[in-house]
Every structure is written in structure tokens, then in C-alpha cells.
Design a protein around this motif. Structure first.
Motif, PDB file in Angstrom:
ATOM      1  N   SER A  28       0.916  -1.295  -0.143  1.00  0.00           N
ATOM      2  CA  SER A  28       0.018  -0.177   0.075  1.00  0.00           C
ATOM      3  C   SER A  28       0.894   1.352   0.089  1.00  0.00           C
ATOM      4  O   SER A  28       1.903   1.499  -1.073  1.00  0.00           O
ATOM      5  CB  SER A  28      -1.118  -0.089   1.228  1.00  0.00           C
ATOM      6  OG  SER A  28      -1.893   0.974   0.984  1.00  0.00           O
ATOM      7  N   ASP A  29       0.946   2.155   0.968  1.00  0.00           N
ATOM      8  CA  ASP A  29       1.681   3.231   1.113  1.00  0.00           C
ATOM      9  C   ASP A  29       3.209   2.995   1.187  1.00  0.00           C
ATOM     10  O   ASP A  29       3.885   3.749   0.900  1.00  0.00           O
ATOM     11  CB  ASP A  29       1.232   4.217   2.075  1.00  0.00           C
ATOM     12  CG  ASP A  29       1.857   5.784   1.916  1.00  0.00           C
ATOM     13  OD1 ASP A  29       1.610   6.271   1.062  1.00  0.00           O
ATOM     14  OD2 ASP A  29       2.313   6.075   2.805  1.00  0.00           O
ATOM     15  N   ILE A  30       3.462   1.750   1.569  1.00  0.00           N
ATOM     16  CA  ILE A  30       4.868   1.438   1.571  1.00  0.00           C
ATOM     17  C   ILE A  30       5.530   1.209   0.137  1.00  0.00           C
ATOM     18  O   ILE A  30       6.545   0.872   0.178  1.00  0.00           O
ATOM     19  CB  ILE A  30       4.971  -0.027   2.464  1.00  0.00           C
ATOM     20  CG1 ILE A  30       4.157   0.079   3.817  1.00  0.00           C
ATOM     21  CG2 ILE A  30       6.481  -0.199   2.725  1.00  0.00           C
ATOM     22  CD1 ILE A  30       4.414   1.509   4.561  1.00  0.00           C
ATOM     23  N   THR A  31       4.743   1.234  -0.678  1.00  0.00           N
ATOM     24  CA  THR A  31       5.217   1.195  -2.210  1.00  0.00           C
ATOM     25  C   THR A  31       6.301   2.159  -2.539  1.00  0.00           C
ATOM     26  O   THR A  31       7.221   2.124  -3.146  1.00  0.00           O
ATOM     27  CB  THR A  31       3.713   1.427  -3.272  1.00  0.00           C
ATOM     28  OG1 THR A  31       2.929   0.438  -3.122  1.00  0.00           O
ATOM     29  CG2 THR A  31       4.404   1.687  -4.531  1.00  0.00           C
ATOM     30  N   THR A  32       5.926   3.486  -1.799  1.00  0.00           N
ATOM     31  CA  THR A  32       7.048   4.533  -1.831  1.00  0.00           C
ATOM     32  C   THR A  32       8.480   3.979  -1.223  1.00  0.00           C
ATOM     33  O   THR A  32       9.472   4.430  -1.914  1.00  0.00           O
ATOM     34  CB  THR A  32       6.401   5.850  -0.934  1.00  0.00           C
ATOM     35  OG1 THR A  32       5.512   6.389  -1.438  1.00  0.00           O
ATOM     36  CG2 THR A  32       7.594   6.735  -0.868  1.00  0.00           C
ATOM     37  N   LEU A  33       8.273   3.397  -0.392  1.00  0.00           N
ATOM     38  CA  LEU A  33       9.760   2.917   0.369  1.00  0.00           C
ATOM     39  C   LEU A  33      10.392   1.894  -0.383  1.00  0.00           C
ATOM     40  O   LEU A  33      11.525   1.802  -0.755  1.00  0.00           O
ATOM     41  CB  LEU A  33       9.708   2.470   1.934  1.00  0.00           C
ATOM     42  CG  LEU A  33       8.933   3.444   2.742  1.00  0.00           C
ATOM     43  CD1 LEU A  33       9.124   2.813   4.181  1.00  0.00           C
ATOM     44  CD2 LEU A  33      10.036   4.801   2.807  1.00  0.00           C
TER      45      LEU A  33
END
Length: 348
Positions: free
Chosen positions: A143-148
Motif C-alpha cells: 500500500s503506502d509502503i510502495t513509496t519505500l
């Protein structure tokens, strides 16, 4: 507040100005170079971090800790996991500090996000990519960890893992897949589970829909479409040349999926791809009334003209049985089978 509301709350102007300064400070990796983290073994210590949204209840932390303990791991909790700053799990600098500290600590063997939400873009200027490159470790989340996952691969070459976060459902299938991939370093094929309805005459659930037939090899990048698109134009966006892109999303209108793919197309990113695997778009329903498009029609609009192998319906995303995908690993995509075959071990 859902993830889309979080995205609207970002201040990208500030992020870009800060990230451009940091980009000059931390050198990028050599193109095409991958760094493989060391595999886990039973008894290893991992740390739970909260790089984005705040936890709703402390019991969520207890469940996450117990899930990883059940897989034979020792669990530490990041210093700021239970912090709160609005809808974030603490201030940007503090959330980033937990990640930097985890990579710097030689006793920590893996770093697992306890949840997503929104906020990882905001901590990028505070991450020490040079430190991370020198201390490669397993990083895990979605989810938002896509960025990392993608920024670390782009900036350091570190292979990381798109899979359940700490508060996600962890069942025997997820535990077994993590053991095969991260403990044993196996090279195997990732595809949908068969329908568990033994009385059905054909597969009804977890079906693949082929957009373009064929198979192709390439390194895997991607994740949540909304989050990935929010990175376009920054020095953290992954190189797409010859890559296999996997995508998923949740709670988005079809026209927003259209908008995000249009952004990637206009930025010249889709044209560079070797193949596409689209997973689940949970609660992404067509508009009511005349003139609406289905998700398949939108995906066909963007990917059919490219002529590259592509399919939708992969068993990954905001679903209970969420397959683990290694970002940065070379795979073979087979659109007709709806499969991703690992061509190298994702861990050393």
C-alpha cells in the motif's frame, strides 16, 4: 480517513524542494545493480515500524507482534510506532528515524511496516540512503509502503518485499510463502490459488484476464497505483526501462484509475515497460449509468496498444490472501498463466 484523502493532504512542493537537496547529497546506485538482503532464520530479530499512518488501537500492535512471533521471529517495536501527529504515526523526522535506526542496528535482520495509510512520501527527505545501501536488510510492506520499496530500489538497488503489513491477515499460506521466499530464498512461481469450491465446474474466484498474450523477462517494480503515481517527477520514482510493472489499488473510482494511468503514459513511463501484471482493485466499481468503463476496458486502453504481455486479476493487493512480490528481482511474466516466476533468489 482513507488513503485517497491522505494523498490529497500532501504538500508536494515542499517535498520536491527537500528531496532535490537530499538527492545531491546521497549518490544513486549504478544502473541495473541490485543488492539482495540476507535471508531470515528462526530466532532472528525484526523490528516493526510505522512509516505512514497511525495505529487506531494498541491491540493492533499486539496482534502484529504475535503473528511474527508465531513465525519463529523475535520482535522489537520501533521507538515511534505508537506516536501520533494528526493522522501520522508521529512526526516525519521521527518516522524516518525509526527506519534509519533499524538499518543501522546490526542486531535487526528485517524491517516490517505495521500498516500503510499515507505518509511515506513525506519521510523520503529524511532517509539516509547511503546508510541503507551499506546495511542491506529485508524491508516488507505494501500500500503506502510502495513509496519505500521503489525509492530504496531506485536509490540503492535494495531488493524489498511487497506483501502483508503487520496488521494484515497472516495465515498459513502467507507464512509459508514468506518462509519459501525470505527464509529459504527459493525460486518459485507466484500465481493465484485455485478456487476452493470443489463443487464448481470451473474456476470462479481468483481468475486471470489476459490483456496481451505472451511471456517476458524483466525486473519487477510497482505496487499501489495511486502511491506510485504520486512519485512521478521525483528522483525516487523507479526506472521503468525494460521493467515488469505490477499494480494494485483500493477504494478508487474507475475514472481515477484512468487518471493515474494517463499520468504515467504522459510521463513516458508505460512506453518503457516490458510487461504488466495488474492485481486486485478492491472496491473499485464502475460508475453508475450510461457511459461508464469497466476496469478491464481502462487497462486495455493503456496496455493493449503497447503490445507487451499483460494481464489483470493477480492475487495481490488489498485482499486477504495477498501474495508476496519481491521488488527488484528478475522474473518471468506469463500473461496467459497469470504468473510471475522468480528467476533469481530474492535474498542472499
Amino acid at each position: 480517513m482513507n488513503r485517497r484523502t491522505f494523498v490529497k493532504a500532501s504538500t508536494m512542493g515542499m517535498l520536491l524542494s527537500q528531496s532535490s537537496l537530499l538527492f545531491a547529497k546521497n549518490s544513486s546506485r549504478s544502473e541495473g545493480q541490485s543488492i539482495f538482503p540476507k535471508r531470515l532464520k528462526e530466532g532472528d530479530t525484526i523490528v516493526l515500524v510505522a512509516p505512514a499512518g497511525a495505529l487506531n488501537q494498541k491491540v493492533e500492535l499486539d496482534i502484529a507482534v504475535e503473528s511474527f512471533q508465531a513465525m519463529g521471529l523475535k520482535v522489537q517495536v520501533g521507538k515511534h510506532v505508537l506516536d501520533r501527529d494528526g493522522y501520522f504515526a508521529g512526526k516525519d523526522e521521527d518516522r524516518a528515524a525509526d527506519i534509519n535506526d533499524a538499518f543501522a542496528d546490526p542486531t535487526i535482520k528485517g524491517i516490517f511496516a505495521i500498516r500503510g495509510g499515507w505518509g511515506c512520501n513525506r519521510i523520503l527527505p529524511f532517509l539516509d540512503f547511503d546508510l541503507i545501501a551499506k546495511n542491506p536488510k529485508i524491508l516488507f510492506g505494501y500500500s503506502d509502503i510502495t513509496t519505500l520499496l521503489n525509492s530504496l530500489y531506485q536509490r540503492t538497488g535494495l531488493v524489498s518485499f511487497h506483501g502483508p503489513v503487520g496488521v494484515s491477515y497472516w495465515g498459513q499460506d502467507q507464512a509459508q510463502q514468506m518462509r519459501q521466499m525470505i527464509f529459504e530464498g527459493g525460486k518459485f512461481t507466484i500465481q493465484n490459488q485455485p478456487d476452493k469450491d470443489e463443487k464448481a465446474l470451473t474456476q470462479r474466484k481468483n481468475r486471470i484476464q489476459v490483456i496481451n498474450s505472451g511471456s517476458v523477462e524483466g525486473r519487477l517494480v510497482g505496487g499501489n497505483l495511486t502511491v506510485l503515481t504520486s512519485m512521478v517527477g521525483t528522483p525516487y520514482f523507479p526506472d521503468m526501462q525494460g521493467k515488469i510493472l505490477f499494480l494494485e489499488d483500493v477504494d478508487e473510482s474507475i475514472y481515477r484509475i484512468d487518471r493515474y494511468l494517463s499520468t504515467l503514459q504522459l510521463a513516458g513511463k508505460l512506453q518503457q515497460l516490458a510487461g504488466v501484471a495488474f492485481g486486485q482493485c478492491t472496491d473499485c466499481n464502475p460508475e453508475k449509468g450510461y457511459g461508464g468503463f469497466t476496469l478491464l476496458q481502462i487497462l486495455e486502453h493503456y496496455f493493449k496498444p503497447l503490445g507487451i504481455p499483460a494481464y489483470m486479476g493477480g492475487q495481490f493487493g488489498h485482499v486477504r490472501d495477498n501474495n508476496i512480490l519481491p521488488v527488484g528481482v528478475k522474473v518471468e511474466l506469463n500473461a496467459d498463466l497469470g504468473s510471475l516466476r522468480l528467476l533469481e533468489s530474492p535474498v542472499s
